[in-house]
Design a protein around this motif. Structure first.
Motif, mmCIF file in Angstrom:
data_model
loop_
_atom_site.group_PDB
_atom_site.id
_atom_site.type_symbol
_atom_site.label_atom_id
_atom_site.label_comp_id
_atom_site.label_asym_id
_atom_site.label_seq_id
_atom_site.Cartn_x
_atom_site.Cartn_y
_atom_site.Cartn_z
ATOM 1 N N THR A 107 0.709 -1.252 0.106
ATOM 2 C CA THR A 107 0.133 0.026 -0.065
ATOM 3 C C THR A 107 0.899 1.118 0.201
ATOM 4 O O THR A 107 0.366 2.197 -0.682
ATOM 5 N N GLN A 108 1.971 1.187 0.636
ATOM 6 C CA GLN A 108 2.940 2.281 0.888
ATOM 7 C C GLN A 108 3.396 2.567 -0.753
ATOM 8 O O GLN A 108 3.685 3.708 -1.268
ATOM 9 N N GLN A 111 1.015 4.085 -2.900
ATOM 10 C CA GLN A 111 0.733 5.538 -2.674
ATOM 11 C C GLN A 111 1.861 6.559 -3.370
ATOM 12 O O GLN A 111 1.800 7.467 -3.870
ATOM 13 N N LYS A 112 3.002 5.949 -2.882
ATOM 14 C CA LYS A 112 4.201 6.642 -3.534
ATOM 15 C C LYS A 112 4.257 6.727 -5.058
ATOM 16 O O LYS A 112 4.714 7.748 -5.649
#
Ligand code: COA
Length: 150
Positions: A107-108, A111-112
């Motif tokens: 998920t990170q 997002q990035k």
């Protein structure tokens, strides 16, 4: 235990580990897989980030989990959407937080990258994984997926 888990993006040296883990995942889901075709997919993802990304979880120098997120350009979302096609933790390590560490990194990363959404499916019989996905912010859609093979 999850503190001992390290996550990395799969690289060329990881091709065999990735093929082994994905073969096990597909086998568990009773999906026939062709090793050469699978290797070609892994190689393509590693070689060209436009396809998406592949993560490996490692504990004590042993690969214990894998995730493959395929990307597609979505009209509905007005940008790139990730499809979490594979998420797999080896049976001996399940229930100890490895899947959760992988999902957090997924998920990170999404997002990035500025992707608009991340989607997945839960196959009938694998509902046990639902609480894990809900904890990571996924919500069920009221849609049914169809396929036409070939
Ligand atoms: C689903 C899976 C990736 C989760 O990884 P994990 O390292 O076991 O998960 P974590 O320890 O981080 O989180 C625990 C959660 O995972 C899920 N889980 C744990 N063991 C599981 C298992 N054997 N099968 C399916 N889900 C499982 C549960 O939701 C659990 O949450 P709970 O404790 O509230 O019940 C892993 O168990 C797996 O590979 N299972 C078999 C393949 C599969 O079912 N994949 C999902 C397809 S939709």
């Amino acid at each position: 235990v999850s503190s001992a888990v390290s996550i990395r993006h799969a690289a060329r040296d990881d091709i065999e580990s990735a093929v082994t883990l994905l073969t096990a995942q597909l086998h568990e889901h009773e999906i026939a897989s062709d090793e050469q075709e699978l290797r070609a997919v892994v190689e393509a993802v590693i070689a060209d980030a436009r396809h998406g990304f592949m993560l490996l979880a490692e504990q004590h120098r042993q690969v214990s989990g894998i995730a493959y997120v395929a990307s597609h350009l979505s009209a509905e979302h007005g940008g790139i959407v990730g499809w979490l096609e594979e998420l797999y933790v080896v049976p001996e390590q399940r229930g100890r937080g490895v899947g959760s560490v992988l999902l957090k990194e997924i998920t990170q990363t999404v997002q990035k990258l500025g992707w608009r959404a991340l989607e997945l499916e839960v196959v009938a019989g694998h509902e046990r994984a639902v609480p894990l996905y809900e904890r990571h912010g996924f919500q069920a859609l009221t849609r049914t997926r169809y396929t036409r093979v070939g």
